[in-house]
Design a protein around this motif. Structure first.
Motif, PDB file in Angstrom:
ATOM      1  N   ILE A   1      50.747 -26.555 -95.825  1.00 21.03           N
ATOM      2  CA  ILE A   1      51.827 -26.018 -94.986  1.00 21.03           C
ATOM      3  C   ILE A   1      52.035 -26.899 -93.760  1.00 21.03           C
ATOM      4  O   ILE A   1      51.074 -27.404 -93.178  1.00 21.03           O
ATOM      5  CB  ILE A   1      51.483 -24.570 -94.540  1.00 21.03           C
ATOM      6  N   ARG A   2      53.276 -27.084 -93.364  1.00 27.61           N
ATOM      7  CA  ARG A   2      53.619 -27.742 -92.107  1.00 27.61           C
ATOM      8  C   ARG A   2      54.708 -26.925 -91.421  1.00 27.61           C
ATOM      9  O   ARG A   2      55.484 -26.251 -92.099  1.00 27.61           O
ATOM     10  CB  ARG A   2      54.133 -29.172 -92.331  1.00 27.61           C
ATOM     11  N   ILE A   3      54.771 -26.973 -90.091  1.00 25.63           N
ATOM     12  CA  ILE A   3      55.848 -26.310 -89.358  1.00 25.63           C
ATOM     13  C   ILE A   3      57.022 -27.268 -89.284  1.00 25.63           C
ATOM     14  O   ILE A   3      56.893 -28.396 -88.792  1.00 25.63           O
ATOM     15  CB  ILE A   3      55.414 -25.918 -87.931  1.00 25.63           C
ATOM     16  N   LEU A   4      58.169 -26.821 -89.777  1.00 22.28           N
ATOM     17  CA  LEU A   4      59.353 -27.676 -89.795  1.00 22.28           C
ATOM     18  C   LEU A   4      60.071 -27.660 -88.446  1.00 22.28           C
ATOM     19  O   LEU A   4      60.076 -26.641 -87.749  1.00 22.28           O
ATOM     20  CB  LEU A   4      60.315 -27.201 -90.892  1.00 22.28           C
ATOM     21  N   ASN A   5      60.668 -28.785 -88.097  1.00 17.35           N
ATOM     22  CA  ASN A   5      61.560 -28.832 -86.934  1.00 17.35           C
ATOM     23  C   ASN A   5      62.984 -28.661 -87.436  1.00 17.35           C
ATOM     24  O   ASN A   5      63.702 -29.636 -87.672  1.00 17.35           O
ATOM     25  CB  ASN A   5      61.376 -30.152 -86.186  1.00 17.35           C
ATOM     26  N   ALA A   6      63.372 -27.409 -87.604  1.00 14.20           N
ATOM     27  CA  ALA A   6      64.663 -27.094 -88.217  1.00 14.20           C
ATOM     28  C   ALA A   6      65.762 -27.071 -87.166  1.00 14.20           C
ATOM     29  O   ALA A   6      65.507 -27.158 -85.963  1.00 14.20           O
ATOM     30  CB  ALA A   6      64.577 -25.759 -88.933  1.00 14.20           C
TER      31      ALA A   6
ATOM     32  N   PHE B   1      53.452 -16.638 -81.990  1.00 16.62           N
ATOM     33  CA  PHE B   1      52.901 -16.005 -83.189  1.00 16.62           C
ATOM     34  C   PHE B   1      53.723 -14.754 -83.508  1.00 16.62           C
ATOM     35  O   PHE B   1      53.423 -13.658 -83.026  1.00 16.62           O
ATOM     36  CB  PHE B   1      51.436 -15.637 -82.937  1.00 16.62           C
ATOM     37  N   PRO B   2      54.795 -14.895 -84.292  1.00 14.03           N
ATOM     38  CA  PRO B   2      55.644 -13.734 -84.603  1.00 14.03           C
ATOM     39  C   PRO B   2      54.881 -12.696 -85.432  1.00 14.03           C
ATOM     40  O   PRO B   2      54.134 -13.054 -86.345  1.00 14.03           O
ATOM     41  CB  PRO B   2      56.788 -14.346 -85.439  1.00 14.03           C
ATOM     42  N   VAL B   3      55.087 -11.427 -85.130  1.00 17.91           N
ATOM     43  CA  VAL B   3      54.419 -10.349 -85.868  1.00 17.91           C
ATOM     44  C   VAL B   3      55.459  -9.486 -86.583  1.00 17.91           C
ATOM     45  O   VAL B   3      56.297  -8.856 -85.949  1.00 17.91           O
ATOM     46  CB  VAL B   3      53.566  -9.476 -84.939  1.00 17.91           C
ATOM     47  N   ASP B   4      55.402  -9.489 -87.906  1.00 21.25           N
ATOM     48  CA  ASP B   4      56.279  -8.663 -88.725  1.00 21.25           C
ATOM     49  C   ASP B   4      55.422  -7.708 -89.557  1.00 21.25           C
ATOM     50  O   ASP B   4      54.220  -7.575 -89.327  1.00 21.25           O
ATOM     51  CB  ASP B   4      57.152  -9.546 -89.627  1.00 21.25           C
TER      52      ASP B   4
ATOM     53  N   GLU C   1      47.547 -22.984 -78.709  1.00 17.62           N
ATOM     54  CA  GLU C   1      48.696 -23.876 -78.968  1.00 17.62           C
ATOM     55  C   GLU C   1      48.979 -24.051 -80.456  1.00 17.62           C
ATOM     56  O   GLU C   1      49.992 -24.635 -80.823  1.00 17.62           O
ATOM     57  CB  GLU C   1      48.471 -25.237 -78.297  1.00 17.62           C
ATOM     58  N   ASN C   2      48.106 -23.564 -81.318  1.00 12.24           N
ATOM     59  CA  ASN C   2      48.328 -23.651 -82.763  1.00 12.24           C
ATOM     60  C   ASN C   2      48.592 -22.288 -83.401  1.00 12.24           C
ATOM     61  O   ASN C   2      48.427 -22.121 -84.613  1.00 12.24           O
ATOM     62  CB  ASN C   2      47.125 -24.322 -83.425  1.00 12.24           C
ATOM     63  N   SER C   3      49.008 -21.315 -82.587  1.00  5.38           N
ATOM     64  CA  SER C   3      49.250 -19.961 -83.089  1.00  5.38           C
ATOM     65  C   SER C   3      50.294 -19.933 -84.201  1.00  5.38           C
ATOM     66  O   SER C   3      50.130 -19.240 -85.202  1.00  5.38           O
ATOM     67  CB  SER C   3      49.710 -19.062 -81.941  1.00  5.38           C
ATOM     68  N   GLY C   4      51.355 -20.689 -84.023  1.00  5.12           N
ATOM     69  CA  GLY C   4      52.442 -20.664 -84.997  1.00  5.12           C
ATOM     70  C   GLY C   4      51.998 -21.114 -86.368  1.00  5.12           C
ATOM     71  O   GLY C   4      52.362 -20.520 -87.387  1.00  5.12           O
ATOM     72  N   LEU C   5      51.212 -22.171 -86.411  1.00  6.79           N
ATOM     73  CA  LEU C   5      50.706 -22.659 -87.694  1.00  6.79           C
ATOM     74  C   LEU C   5      49.743 -21.648 -88.308  1.00  6.79           C
ATOM     75  O   LEU C   5      49.813 -21.363 -89.506  1.00  6.79           O
ATOM     76  CB  LEU C   5      50.021 -24.018 -87.511  1.00  6.79           C
ATOM     77  N   ALA C   6      48.884 -21.080 -87.476  1.00  2.25           N
ATOM     78  CA  ALA C   6      47.956 -20.051 -87.963  1.00  2.25           C
ATOM     79  C   ALA C   6      48.736 -18.891 -88.573  1.00  2.25           C
ATOM     80  O   ALA C   6      48.384 -18.362 -89.632  1.00  2.25           O
ATOM     81  CB  ALA C   6      47.069 -19.552 -86.821  1.00  2.25           C
ATOM     82  N   GLN C   7      49.810 -18.511 -87.912  1.00  2.00           N
ATOM     83  CA  GLN C   7      50.633 -17.408 -88.400  1.00  2.00           C
ATOM     84  C   GLN C   7      51.185 -17.704 -89.788  1.00  2.00           C
ATOM     85  O   GLN C   7      51.244 -16.827 -90.643  1.00  2.00           O
ATOM     86  CB  GLN C   7      51.774 -17.145 -87.404  1.00  2.00           C
ATOM     87  N   GLN C   8      51.556 -18.970 -90.019  1.00  2.00           N
ATOM     88  CA  GLN C   8      52.109 -19.341 -91.314  1.00  2.00           C
ATOM     89  C   GLN C   8      51.053 -19.258 -92.421  1.00  2.00           C
ATOM     90  O   GLN C   8      51.353 -18.851 -93.533  1.00  2.00           O
ATOM     91  CB  GLN C   8      52.694 -20.763 -91.251  1.00  2.00           C
ATOM     92  N   TYR C   9      49.837 -19.648 -92.114  1.00  2.41           N
ATOM     93  CA  TYR C   9      48.766 -19.504 -93.108  1.00  2.41           C
ATOM     94  C   TYR C   9      48.561 -18.035 -93.464  1.00  2.41           C
ATOM     95  O   TYR C   9      48.427 -17.680 -94.631  1.00  2.41           O
ATOM     96  CB  TYR C   9      47.446 -20.076 -92.586  1.00  2.41           C
ATOM     97  N   LEU C  10      48.563 -17.164 -92.452  1.00  7.12           N
ATOM     98  CA  LEU C  10      48.369 -15.729 -92.693  1.00  7.12           C
ATOM     99  C   LEU C  10      49.524 -15.157 -93.508  1.00  7.12           C
ATOM    100  O   LEU C  10      49.314 -14.404 -94.466  1.00  7.12           O
ATOM    101  CB  LEU C  10      48.268 -14.970 -91.362  1.00  7.12           C
ATOM    102  N   PHE C  11      50.723 -15.507 -93.121  1.00  6.35           N
ATOM    103  CA  PHE C  11      51.927 -14.999 -93.793  1.00  6.35           C
ATOM    104  C   PHE C  11      51.948 -15.437 -95.260  1.00  6.35           C
ATOM    105  O   PHE C  11      52.165 -14.618 -96.161  1.00  6.35           O
ATOM    106  CB  PHE C  11      53.171 -15.519 -93.066  1.00  6.35           C
ATOM    107  N   TYR C  12      51.698 -16.718 -95.487  1.00  5.09           N
ATOM    108  CA  TYR C  12      51.728 -17.260 -96.843  1.00  5.09           C
ATOM    109  C   TYR C  12      50.625 -16.631 -97.700  1.00  5.09           C
ATOM    110  O   TYR C  12      50.847 -16.276 -98.860  1.00  5.09           O
ATOM    111  CB  TYR C  12      51.561 -18.780 -96.804  1.00  5.09           C
ATOM    112  N   TYR C  13      49.451 -16.469 -97.112  1.00  8.41           N
ATOM    113  CA  TYR C  13      48.332 -15.881 -97.847  1.00  8.41           C
ATOM    114  C   TYR C  13      48.627 -14.430 -98.229  1.00  8.41           C
ATOM    115  O   TYR C  13      48.449 -14.022 -99.372  1.00  8.41           O
ATOM    116  CB  TYR C  13      47.060 -15.941 -96.990  1.00  8.41           C
TER     117      TYR C  13
END
Length: 278
Positions: A103-108, A226-229, A260-272
């Motif tokens: 996973i990588r965080i995209l610069n969209a 770190f967005p929470v849904d 500073e890496n919360s967003g990436l951590a969030q993506q691992y959790l979400f994807y998992y």
DNA sequence: TTCCAGGCTATGT
DNA sequence: ACATAGCATGGA
């Protein structure tokens, strides 16, 4: 450096930190797919990239002029293996990092992210994709696809148009936000602090704490959010704690843990969690 | 049929 | 400042 440019193509050399399926299916962007040859492709604003898997590397194929755009888009100047090692110090997160290793965080595109995540509230990913793709019918004709329309184009549309998107009650949010955004200069907003942009985004119609956090993370490159849904709420209670917390409190809990890496951590959790639902 | 999905707005206390 | 009903649409 994890990439080179050869033959007018980007060659991503490290398969342990770049996986198109994981990058595109972890819910940060909505316009992607698999073509007839089995290759993932993605649209961003008015641009397109196709990702071809080779034995020991991936090729990113796009217009020659768009190569710098997609180097930044896929965040290729960042070494994710260093960040992953840091995040894996958390024993609960560690196996989830291994699961979503590529996973990588995209610069969209900022505007595309704003409208996409206004649509996302209380919605499911399939339908979000459908609505976002339908908006592109009034975007720039780019040959075999359409780009995401600018706020100028969207603001010219009457509310009637937004009602045809199938977005439900979010149609008014989209219209109101388009009318507001054409009066704004986002390049100036990008210079503000994360908290200042957060307060600014909350003024948009249909944008609350969760959507603002997603826009900051995916559209403004603010990796400390770190967005929470509903899914993250599930991961929190299934894996991290049984202590009852509100969503803002869960967000604070994780942002304090992963900094500073919360967003990436969030993506691992979400994807998992989405790949392994209870 | 009822419940749920990348939650927010409006309207109460 | 905190709690919650209502909300459009479509799939399970």
């Amino acid at each position: 450096m994890i990439y080179t440019i050869e033959d007018k193509k980007i060659k991503v050399l490290d398969k342990t930190q770049f996986n198109p399926k994981q990058i595109l299916e972890c819910g940060q962007v909505f316009r992607y797919g698999i073509d007839e040859k089995g290759n993932y492709y993605v649209y961003s604003k008015n641009k397109k990239a196709t990702i071809v898997e080779c034995a020991n590397y991936y090729e990113i194929i796009t217009n020659e002029n768009d190569i710098p755009y997609f180097i930044n888009y896929f965040d290729l100047d960042t070494d994710y293996n260093i960040i992953k090692e840091k995040l894996k110090r958390n024993p609960i997160l560690s196996p989830m990092v291994d699961y979503g290793y590529g996973i990588r965080i995209l610069n969209a595109d900022t505007e595309e992210i704003i409208y996409s995540f206004i649509i996302s509230q209380n919605n499911n990913i399939k339908r979000i994709q459908k609505i976002v793709n339908k908006i592109c019918e009034i975007g720039e004709n780019c040959g075999d696809y359409y780009g995401f329309p600018s706020s100028d184009v969207l603001a010219k549309q009457p509310l009637k148009y937004f009602e045809t998107l199938g977005a439900g009650y979010r149609d008014k949010f989209l219209k109101n936000s388009a009318d507001f955004l054409i009066t704004q200069n986002l390049d100036e907003i990008k210079k503000l602090s994360t908290n200042e942009i957060y307060d600014y985004l909350l003024k948009l119609s249909g944008v609350g704490p969760k959507v603002a956090s997603c826009i900051l993370l995916f559209g403004f490159g603010r990796r400390e959010k770190f967005p929470v849904d509903t899914w993250i709420e599930q991961v929190y209670y299934n894996h991290f704690s049984s202590e009852k917390r509100t969503r803002p409190a869960i967000q604070a809990y994780f942002e304090n843990e992963f900094k500073e890496n919360s967003g990436l951590a969030q993506q691992y959790l979400f994807y998992y969690e989405r790949s392994n639902p209870k």
